[in-house]
Design an enzyme around this catalytic site. Structure first.
Site, short mmCIF file in Angstrom:
data_model
loop_
_atom_site.label_atom_id
_atom_site.label_comp_id
_atom_site.label_asym_id
_atom_site.label_seq_id
_atom_site.Cartn_x
_atom_site.Cartn_y
_atom_site.Cartn_z
N GLY A 6 2.10 2.89 10.79
CA GLY A 6 3.02 3.98 10.56
C GLY A 6 3.99 4.24 11.70
N HIS A 33 -9.59 0.94 5.11
CA HIS A 33 -8.29 1.11 5.76
C HIS A 33 -8.43 2.01 6.98
CE1 HIS A 33 -4.08 2.32 6.36
NE2 HIS A 33 -3.77 1.22 5.71
N GLU A 45 -5.24 -4.95 10.92
CA GLU A 45 -4.25 -3.88 11.12
C GLU A 45 -4.57 -3.16 12.43
OE1 GLU A 45 -4.43 -0.85 8.12
OE2 GLU A 45 -6.56 -0.56 8.44
N SER A 88 3.44 -2.14 10.30
CA SER A 88 4.89 -2.03 10.49
C SER A 88 5.61 -3.33 10.16
CB SER A 88 5.22 -1.59 11.92
OG SER A 88 4.65 -0.32 12.19
N LYS A 112 -0.04 4.28 -0.35
CA LYS A 112 -0.74 5.41 0.26
C LYS A 112 -0.59 6.67 -0.61
CE LYS A 112 -0.07 3.30 4.77
NZ LYS A 112 0.08 3.51 6.23
N ASN A 166 0.86 -1.18 0.00
CA ASN A 166 0.00 0.00 0.00
C ASN A 166 0.89 1.23 0.00
OD1 ASN A 166 -1.97 1.95 0.35
ND2 ASN A 166 -2.35 1.47 2.50
N GLU A 223 -6.77 4.41 8.11
CA GLU A 223 -6.59 5.85 7.89
C GLU A 223 -7.85 6.48 7.31
OE1 GLU A 223 -1.79 5.33 7.29
OE2 GLU A 223 -3.09 5.45 5.54
#
Length: 252
Positions: A174, A96, A168, A215, A13, A11, A98
């Protein structure tokens, strides 16, 4: 893709412009990748067509980072799953963390996007996971069950279709710090058990895969892909460097 095949999804992003994305795609295209690992890259929308052309006739699949829940219409700024299929996408990330955090994406939205992705012939990569506060409160199991159920309950999955669920934990996305593999293993067991409350066991065994995202790097990837109920990984920052991403693929 067989059940023995491991899944590695990149991904990218909103971290690479078009020239950088093309350079990275070229670097990956030049690599000799393992045949028993299915590799997918998910660039931004602006790079899909050109990167799809670059990766055509390679083993690397193309995915998108999101889609809308309607096929077409007056939805300014949204991208149809049908259009993604037209430019060569095989996969699409849905829900996702985010998008849930910054764009207020709800479980109901995720549900509708999954339905549209399957209708368009795409494999949805459905993201679920708890926040740090939810884990501190001890409600992570409930969150995983709730998100999985609301996303997939009432969805028709054909015998020739696949669904990938990416666990996740939102509190490590991140951060550069992955969770303990035993925590991921427990989360994957909970997700899998939730699926048995919705779908027949034969469909779950043949058409559903659970992967870990958070991560992941070349040094820790095998700690996750060696777990039961773990078919692969969703990779963020480490997928932006060709050497590190290839290391992840090699070490799966």
């Amino acid at each position: 893709m067989t059940k023995e095949t491991k899944i590695v999804i990149a991904n990218w992003k909103m971290k690479l412009g078009l020239p950088e994305s093309l350079d990275l795609a070229k670097d990956l295209r030049a690599q000799k990748l393992r045949g028993d690992v299915e590799v997918t890259v998910c660039p931004s929308f602006v790079g899909l067509s050109e990167i799809g052309a670059l990766l055509n006739k390679t083993k690397i699949k193309l995915g998108a980072q999101d889609c809308f829940w309607e096929r077409q219409g007056a939805f300014t700024g949204e991208v149809s799953a049908t259009y993604l299929r037209e430019v060569g996408c095989s996969y699409v990330i849905v829900g996702h963390s985010e998008r849930r955090q910054y764009l207020n994406e709800t479980d109901e939205m995720v549900h509708k996007k999954i339905k549209m992705a399957l209708a368009a012939g795409l494999t949805p990569i459905v993201c679920v996971g708890e926040t740090f506060q939810q884990r501190q409160e001890g409600s992570q199991d409930y969150i995983l069950i709730n998100q999985t159920t609301k996303a997939l309950e009432g969805i028709d999955v054909g015998l020739d279709q696949q669904v990938i669920i990416a666990y996740e934990p939102r509190w490590v996305i991140g951060s550069g710090r992955a969770i303990d593999p035993s925590q991921a293993e427990l989360a994957h067991q909970i997700i899998r058990q939730s699926l048995f409350d919705i779908f027949p066991s034969s469909l779950i065994n043949n058409n559903f895969s659970i992967i870990y995202g958070g991560s992941v790097d070349g040094n820790n990837v095998s700690h996750f892909t060696s777990l039961d109920n773990t078919a692969g990984v969703l990779v963020g920052n480490a997928s932006l460097d060709a050497k590190e991403f290839v290391k992840i693929i090699q070490n799966v």
